[in-house]
Design a protein around this motif. Sequence first.
Motif, PDB file in Angstrom:
ATOM      1  N   ALA A   1      48.084 -29.272 -77.898  1.00  6.46           N
ATOM      2  CA  ALA A   1      47.981 -30.725 -77.740  1.00  6.46           C
ATOM      3  C   ALA A   1      48.916 -31.241 -76.650  1.00  6.46           C
ATOM      4  CB  ALA A   1      48.290 -31.404 -79.076  1.00  6.46           C
ATOM      5  N   ALA A   2      50.155 -30.763 -76.649  1.00  8.59           N
ATOM      6  CA  ALA A   2      51.106 -31.222 -75.632  1.00  8.59           C
ATOM      7  C   ALA A   2      50.685 -30.788 -74.239  1.00  8.59           C
ATOM      8  CB  ALA A   2      52.505 -30.692 -75.957  1.00  8.59           C
ATOM      9  N   ASP A   3      50.200 -29.535 -74.108  1.00  9.67           N
ATOM     10  CA  ASP A   3      49.761 -29.057 -72.798  1.00  9.67           C
ATOM     11  C   ASP A   3      48.511 -29.779 -72.330  1.00  9.67           C
ATOM     12  OD1 ASP A   3      51.684 -27.400 -71.943  1.00  9.67           O
ATOM     13  OD2 ASP A   3      50.561 -25.531 -72.120  1.00  9.67           O
ATOM     14  N   THR A   4      47.669 -30.157 -73.268  1.00 13.17           N
ATOM     15  CA  THR A   4      46.456 -30.900 -72.892  1.00 13.17           C
ATOM     16  C   THR A   4      46.827 -32.218 -72.225  1.00 13.17           C
ATOM     17  OG1 THR A   4      45.149 -29.883 -74.664  1.00 13.17           O
ATOM     18  CG2 THR A   4      44.361 -31.981 -73.773  1.00 13.17           C
ATOM     19  N   GLU A   5      47.759 -32.938 -72.812  1.00 10.25           N
ATOM     20  CA  GLU A   5      48.185 -34.196 -72.211  1.00 10.25           C
ATOM     21  C   GLU A   5      48.862 -33.984 -70.859  1.00 10.25           C
ATOM     22  OE1 GLU A   5      47.505 -37.212 -73.197  1.00 10.25           O
ATOM     23  OE2 GLU A   5      46.372 -36.450 -74.921  1.00 10.25           O
ATOM     24  N   ARG A   6      49.713 -32.978 -70.800  1.00  9.43           N
ATOM     25  CA  ARG A   6      50.422 -32.719 -69.539  1.00  9.43           C
ATOM     26  C   ARG A   6      49.452 -32.357 -68.421  1.00  9.43           C
ATOM     27  NH1 ARG A   6      52.015 -28.449 -66.759  1.00  9.43           N
ATOM     28  NH2 ARG A   6      51.181 -27.032 -68.350  1.00  9.43           N
ATOM     29  N   LEU A   7      48.491 -31.481 -68.721  1.00  9.35           N
ATOM     30  CA  LEU A   7      47.538 -31.049 -67.696  1.00  9.35           C
ATOM     31  C   LEU A   7      46.596 -32.191 -67.299  1.00  9.35           C
ATOM     32  CD1 LEU A   7      46.678 -27.505 -69.091  1.00  9.35           C
ATOM     33  CD2 LEU A   7      47.954 -28.013 -67.021  1.00  9.35           C
ATOM     34  N   ARG A   8      46.207 -33.005 -68.268  1.00  9.51           N
ATOM     35  CA  ARG A   8      45.320 -34.121 -67.931  1.00  9.51           C
ATOM     36  C   ARG A   8      46.019 -35.108 -67.009  1.00  9.51           C
ATOM     37  NH1 ARG A   8      44.168 -39.233 -69.383  1.00  9.51           N
ATOM     38  NH2 ARG A   8      41.967 -39.888 -69.288  1.00  9.51           N
ATOM     39  N   ASP A   9      47.286 -35.404 -67.289  1.00  6.88           N
ATOM     40  CA  ASP A   9      48.019 -36.323 -66.432  1.00  6.88           C
ATOM     41  C   ASP A   9      48.199 -35.760 -65.026  1.00  6.88           C
ATOM     42  OD1 ASP A   9      48.208 -38.025 -68.575  1.00  6.88           O
ATOM     43  OD2 ASP A   9      50.239 -37.387 -69.147  1.00  6.88           O
ATOM     44  N   ALA A  10      48.454 -34.451 -64.950  1.00  7.33           N
ATOM     45  CA  ALA A  10      48.666 -33.840 -63.635  1.00  7.33           C
ATOM     46  C   ALA A  10      47.376 -33.792 -62.828  1.00  7.33           C
ATOM     47  CB  ALA A  10      49.237 -32.429 -63.801  1.00  7.33           C
ATOM     48  N   LEU A  11      46.266 -33.452 -63.477  1.00  2.29           N
ATOM     49  CA  LEU A  11      45.000 -33.331 -62.754  1.00  2.29           C
ATOM     50  C   LEU A  11      44.398 -34.689 -62.408  1.00  2.29           C
ATOM     51  CD1 LEU A  11      43.357 -30.369 -64.737  1.00  2.29           C
ATOM     52  CD2 LEU A  11      44.426 -30.285 -62.483  1.00  2.29           C
ATOM     53  N   HIS A  12      44.775 -35.718 -63.136  1.00  7.07           N
ATOM     54  CA  HIS A  12      44.253 -37.050 -62.851  1.00  7.07           C
ATOM     55  C   HIS A  12      45.190 -37.867 -61.959  1.00  7.07           C
ATOM     56  CE1 HIS A  12      40.811 -37.521 -65.853  1.00  7.07           C
ATOM     57  NE2 HIS A  12      41.192 -36.259 -65.940  1.00  7.07           N
ATOM     58  N   ALA A  13      46.237 -37.242 -61.457  1.00 14.63           N
ATOM     59  CA  ALA A  13      47.167 -37.968 -60.587  1.00 14.63           C
ATOM     60  C   ALA A  13      46.496 -38.284 -59.250  1.00 14.63           C
ATOM     61  CB  ALA A  13      48.431 -37.143 -60.369  1.00 14.63           C
ATOM     62  N   ASP A  14      47.024 -39.265 -58.557  1.00 12.14           N
ATOM     63  CA  ASP A  14      46.482 -39.661 -57.259  1.00 12.14           C
ATOM     64  C   ASP A  14      47.052 -38.772 -56.159  1.00 12.14           C
ATOM     65  OD1 ASP A  14      45.033 -41.736 -58.381  1.00 12.14           O
ATOM     66  OD2 ASP A  14      46.710 -43.162 -58.174  1.00 12.14           O
ATOM     67  N   TRP A  15      46.187 -38.342 -55.242  1.00  5.85           N
ATOM     68  CA  TRP A  15      46.606 -37.587 -54.072  1.00  5.85           C
ATOM     69  C   TRP A  15      45.579 -37.811 -52.964  1.00  5.85           C
ATOM     70  CZ3 TRP A  15      44.164 -35.321 -58.210  1.00  5.85           C
ATOM     71  CH2 TRP A  15      42.997 -34.613 -57.946  1.00  5.85           C
ATOM     72  N   VAL A  16      45.931 -37.413 -51.784  1.00  9.63           N
ATOM     73  CA  VAL A  16      45.043 -37.579 -50.634  1.00  9.63           C
ATOM     74  C   VAL A  16      43.927 -36.545 -50.707  1.00  9.63           C
ATOM     75  CG1 VAL A  16      44.903 -37.594 -48.116  1.00  9.63           C
ATOM     76  CG2 VAL A  16      46.956 -38.463 -49.265  1.00  9.63           C
ATOM     77  N   HIS A  17      42.693 -37.002 -50.438  1.00  3.34           N
ATOM     78  CA  HIS A  17      41.528 -36.119 -50.525  1.00  3.34           C
ATOM     79  C   HIS A  17      41.019 -35.748 -49.144  1.00  3.34           C
ATOM     80  CE1 HIS A  17      40.606 -36.369 -54.901  1.00  3.34           C
ATOM     81  NE2 HIS A  17      41.296 -37.501 -54.795  1.00  3.34           N
ATOM     82  N   GLN A  18      40.385 -34.583 -49.084  1.00  6.03           N
ATOM     83  CA  GLN A  18      39.618 -34.198 -47.907  1.00  6.03           C
ATOM     84  C   GLN A  18      38.290 -34.962 -47.912  1.00  6.03           C
ATOM     85  OE1 GLN A  18      40.263 -32.106 -45.422  1.00  6.03           O
ATOM     86  NE2 GLN A  18      41.944 -30.764 -46.098  1.00  6.03           N
ATOM     87  N   PRO A  19      37.575 -34.986 -46.793  1.00  3.55           N
ATOM     88  CA  PRO A  19      36.217 -35.544 -46.826  1.00  3.55           C
ATOM     89  C   PRO A  19      35.359 -34.826 -47.861  1.00  3.55           C
ATOM     90  CG  PRO A  19      36.924 -35.255 -44.565  1.00  3.55           C
ATOM     91  CD  PRO A  19      37.983 -34.635 -45.433  1.00  3.55           C
ATOM     92  N   PRO A  20      34.424 -35.514 -48.497  1.00  4.42           N
ATOM     93  CA  PRO A  20      33.675 -34.913 -49.617  1.00  4.42           C
ATOM     94  C   PRO A  20      33.032 -33.575 -49.287  1.00  4.42           C
ATOM     95  CG  PRO A  20      33.250 -37.266 -49.493  1.00  4.42           C
ATOM     96  CD  PRO A  20      34.063 -36.923 -48.282  1.00  4.42           C
ATOM     97  N   LEU A  21      32.381 -33.473 -48.124  1.00  2.00           N
ATOM     98  CA  LEU A  21      31.719 -32.215 -47.772  1.00  2.00           C
ATOM     99  C   LEU A  21      32.738 -31.087 -47.582  1.00  2.00           C
ATOM    100  CD1 LEU A  21      28.898 -33.392 -45.325  1.00  2.00           C
ATOM    101  CD2 LEU A  21      28.689 -32.648 -47.714  1.00  2.00           C
TER     102      LEU A  21
END
Length: 413
Positions: free
Chosen positions: A212-232
């Motif tokens: 449960a604790a790792d689920t929350e930690r990983l979800r927060d990390a993967l949903h964080a904002d960062w700069v993206h490459q172009p979609p393609l």
Amino acid sequence: MIYCGIDWAEKTHDDALVDDTGTLLAKRHITDDAAGYKILLDLLAEHGDTAEHPIPVTIETSRGLLVAVLRQGQRQVFAINPLASSRYRDRHSVSRKKSDPGDALVLANILRTDMHAHRTLPNDSDLARAIAVLARAQQDATWNRQQISNQLRSLLREYYPAALDAFAARTNGLCRPEARELLKLAPTGAARLTRPQITAALKRAGRKRGIAADTERLRDALHADWVHQPPLAEDALGKQMLALLCQLEAACTAADDLAQAVEEAFPQHPDAEVILSFPGLGLQLGARVLAEIGDDHTRFADARGLKAYAGSSPITRASGKKSSITRRRVKNDRLNHAGYLWAFAALTASPGAKAHYRRRRDERGDWHASALRNLFNRLVGQLYHCIQVHEPFDEALAFPAPAEVPTVTATAA
């Protein structure tokens, strides 16, 4: 005496036999198959090769089916480094000419003139050879796993830094099963994983506690904002990442399977109990040490020979009034690498080893690598003695406490 030299190749071999005077008695060009091996053995038999008095053979490799055939019985087989044999070639010709039959003749003459200066292949037991195969393969698989992990990390830095942040705090990072499971589900930042998906991935990876604790930690990390490459471009990079992930999966599986095979085979060896008694040596690292030194107790005349083979002892270069003491560069790289890990682990497993390391660092002013190499040099000498007498490691004998200097107190007159 008759001497045989074999110029080894992938598909064919050239053989040459000479006598004590250097006269060429016979030469053959054989194929690398059972028929070629029979021709070679028949040729040796024609010139007096018997079970009681086999003809010594020199070759430029220590592995392969041809070497296995030659090592049957009591025959002495010498593995000559190709660089050393090329130096011998210059003794016979200054024109720098070269041919495969000529190289076979040079190898035969090496035994005729300098047989005493070269060492035969060790007479290791079949179990020791099997452990060597498994330990070296596991070491190669571990290195391959780390190399692919580094490639995957570099790729993720280009387009998916959140994935690196999610697994950076864990040991082995991207090599962990839960990291691989989550990257399969979310190869790019476009895939937003839910809590049930993350929980299911952790369970598939074998996690039992702290889900449960790792689920929350990983979800927060993967949903964080960062700069993206172009979609393609991001989609293409995700496909490249999945291809690397498949290679990493195979490398992790191979490393784990080979590690299990080593753990099953190594404890069966008679020297395993002695090796495992040393601080810092576990099943995997102990098997690597045994794989390189073997179990032929007559291979090294003394501990100095083993230290030089491991590359732990320094080497002195002196000429006239100039002299220098440096570390060895020509050594068994696998044993030297295992020795570095062994000495580093011994710092926390042995108080005497840690005290020895601190003395080298504080009193002698050694750098970290130099102090560890000196500690490994001491440990490998102790290992040689313990294997010879088949006694386990004794901390009190290996690192005796320094003698206390008696203090003299002044008395009143």
